[in-house]
Motif scaffolding. Structure first.
Motif, PDB file in Angstrom:
ATOM      1  N   LEU A 192       0.716  -1.156  -0.216  1.00  0.00           N
ATOM      2  CA  LEU A 192       0.448  -0.224  -0.174  1.00  0.00           C
ATOM      3  C   LEU A 192       0.705   1.033   0.191  1.00  0.00           C
ATOM      4  CD1 LEU A 192      -2.344  -1.096   2.411  1.00  0.00           C
ATOM      5  CD2 LEU A 192      -2.719  -0.516   0.244  1.00  0.00           C
ATOM      6  N   PHE A 193       2.375   1.327   0.244  1.00  0.00           N
ATOM      7  CA  PHE A 193       3.455   2.333   0.034  1.00  0.00           C
ATOM      8  C   PHE A 193       4.347   2.170  -0.664  1.00  0.00           C
ATOM      9  CE2 PHE A 193       6.518   4.986   1.745  1.00  0.00           C
ATOM     10  CZ  PHE A 193       5.911   6.263   1.146  1.00  0.00           C
ATOM     11  N   THR A 194       4.886   2.502  -1.715  1.00  0.00           N
ATOM     12  CA  THR A 194       6.090   2.250  -2.196  1.00  0.00           C
ATOM     13  C   THR A 194       6.921   3.420  -2.051  1.00  0.00           C
ATOM     14  OG1 THR A 194       4.709   1.208  -4.343  1.00  0.00           O
ATOM     15  CG2 THR A 194       6.810   1.679  -4.294  1.00  0.00           C
ATOM     16  N   PRO A 195       7.942   2.917  -1.701  1.00  0.00           N
ATOM     17  CA  PRO A 195       9.436   3.952  -1.385  1.00  0.00           C
ATOM     18  C   PRO A 195       9.569   4.704  -2.132  1.00  0.00           C
ATOM     19  CG  PRO A 195       8.932   2.155   0.623  1.00  0.00           C
ATOM     20  CD  PRO A 195       8.365   1.795  -0.520  1.00  0.00           C
ATOM     21  N   GLY A 196       9.819   4.285  -3.161  1.00  0.00           N
ATOM     22  CA  GLY A 196      10.632   4.296  -5.091  1.00  0.00           C
ATOM     23  C   GLY A 196      10.528   6.200  -5.406  1.00  0.00           C
ATOM     24  N   ARG A 197       8.535   6.106  -5.332  1.00  0.00           N
ATOM     25  CA  ARG A 197       8.377   6.659  -6.077  1.00  0.00           C
ATOM     26  C   ARG A 197       7.949   7.810  -4.716  1.00  0.00           C
ATOM     27  NH1 ARG A 197       1.534   7.082  -6.513  1.00  0.00           N
ATOM     28  NH2 ARG A 197       1.402   8.813  -7.896  1.00  0.00           N
ATOM     29  N   TRP A 198       8.995   8.650  -4.356  1.00  0.00           N
ATOM     30  CA  TRP A 198       8.340   9.368  -3.197  1.00  0.00           C
ATOM     31  C   TRP A 198       9.946   9.865  -2.162  1.00  0.00           C
ATOM     32  CZ3 TRP A 198       4.271  12.320  -2.410  1.00  0.00           C
ATOM     33  CH2 TRP A 198       2.862  10.919  -3.026  1.00  0.00           C
ATOM     34  N   TRP A 199      11.129   9.979  -3.518  1.00  0.00           N
ATOM     35  CA  TRP A 199      12.813   9.967  -2.852  1.00  0.00           C
ATOM     36  C   TRP A 199      12.641  11.515  -2.580  1.00  0.00           C
ATOM     37  CZ3 TRP A 199      15.143   6.262  -1.475  1.00  0.00           C
ATOM     38  CH2 TRP A 199      15.353   5.091  -2.035  1.00  0.00           C
ATOM     39  N   ALA A 200      12.190  12.303  -3.097  1.00  0.00           N
ATOM     40  CA  ALA A 200      12.383  13.357  -3.210  1.00  0.00           C
ATOM     41  C   ALA A 200      11.390  14.317  -1.554  1.00  0.00           C
ATOM     42  CB  ALA A 200      11.380  14.526  -4.053  1.00  0.00           C
ATOM     43  N   ALA A 201      10.153  13.589  -1.414  1.00  0.00           N
ATOM     44  CA  ALA A 201      10.140  14.255   0.245  1.00  0.00           C
ATOM     45  C   ALA A 201      10.415  13.293   1.234  1.00  0.00           C
ATOM     46  CB  ALA A 201       8.533  13.809   0.317  1.00  0.00           C
TER      47      ALA A 201
END
Length: 256
Positions: free
Chosen positions: A73-82
């Protein structure tokens, strides 16, 4: 405060508060709205309360974040900038607490918690329906990560709920996906701030570790509940917790 020298009732109370905070934080955010006032009410100095809260909070947020990732339900790789902005903002915020006197923090913390709680009650949320095609821009991720990360490092309570609001309103996630994003970013900011507070030496390790164990159990239960029941559980609990803590802090301000 030496928790292990305290009476069993005090130990049980802190354990119960920590479990509840972990459960609530994993679902709707705002666990710090329970733990920070509890630490301050016990007479713990503000700087020590912030550092100890980060230690126990890291346990809970890591457990909840891992649960959402494992469930897909969450993919860290999509949120590197955040992620990068959150780490930097939280570390800076925690280090800057050293420049603020205990007297100022003792006044600012309850007001900040109350302000966060009242703000989180105010916004009207968008539809809980996700928009999978939406791609958050790098600029929006950096902005949210740096601002909320800094707040978490400097003050802390309500951070997960701020991430929930940002995820739904600005990133157009549904409530379950928003909970996953909030838990992961809250873990990053907790970890970065914890490292900073460790260098400052403002952590009560026995108390923080004890509360952290209870937070982990509560976070595990809360994350699974959020995944299973979704918005019907998340939305009312989010509102109820924020409202309850607002009333509690108002009472403390005028009658404490």
């Amino acid at each position: 405060m030496d928790l292990f020298a305290a009476d069993p009732g005090t130990l049980l109370l802190f354990t119960a508060i920590s479990f509840t905070a972990g459960f609530v934080d994993a679902i709707a955010g705002g666990g710090g709205l329970l733990t920070v006032p509890a630490l301050l009410s016990a007479g713990i100095p503000p700087h020590l309360a912030l550092g100890t809260n980060k230690l126990c909070g890291t346990f809970g947020s890591s457990t909840a974040a891992l649960t959402f990732i494992r469930k897909g339900l969450f993919t860290p790789g999509r949120w590197w900038a955040a992620s990068g902005a959150t780490l930097a903002g939280a570390a800076l915020g925690a280090l800057l607490t050293r420049l603020v006197s205990a007297g100022v923090l003792k006044t600012v913390l309850p007001l900040a918690v109350l302000g966060a709680a009242l703000y989180l009650l105010w916004p009207r949320r968008r539809s809980a329906t996700a928009e999978p095609a939406f791609q958050p821009t790098r600029a929006s991720q950096w902005t949210a990560g740096s601002l909320i990360g800094f707040y978490d490092g400097f003050i802390g309570p309500g951070t997960g709920a701020f991430w929930m609001a940002a995820a739904v309103r600005f990133f157009r996630l549904d409530l379950v996906q928003a909970a996953g994003l909030a838990r992961f970013m809250n873990f990053l900011s907790n970890a970065a701030a914890l490292a900073a507070f460790m260098t400052l030496g403002t952590i009560d390790y026995p108390l923080g570790l004890t509360m952290g164990m209870a937070l982990m159990v509560g976070a595990w239960a809360g994350a699974h509940s959020a995944i299973r029941f979704g918005a019907p559980l998340i939305r009312p609990l989010f509102i109820a917790v924020v409202l309850a803590m607002s009333v509690r802090l108002l009472w403390q301000q005028f009658h404490g």
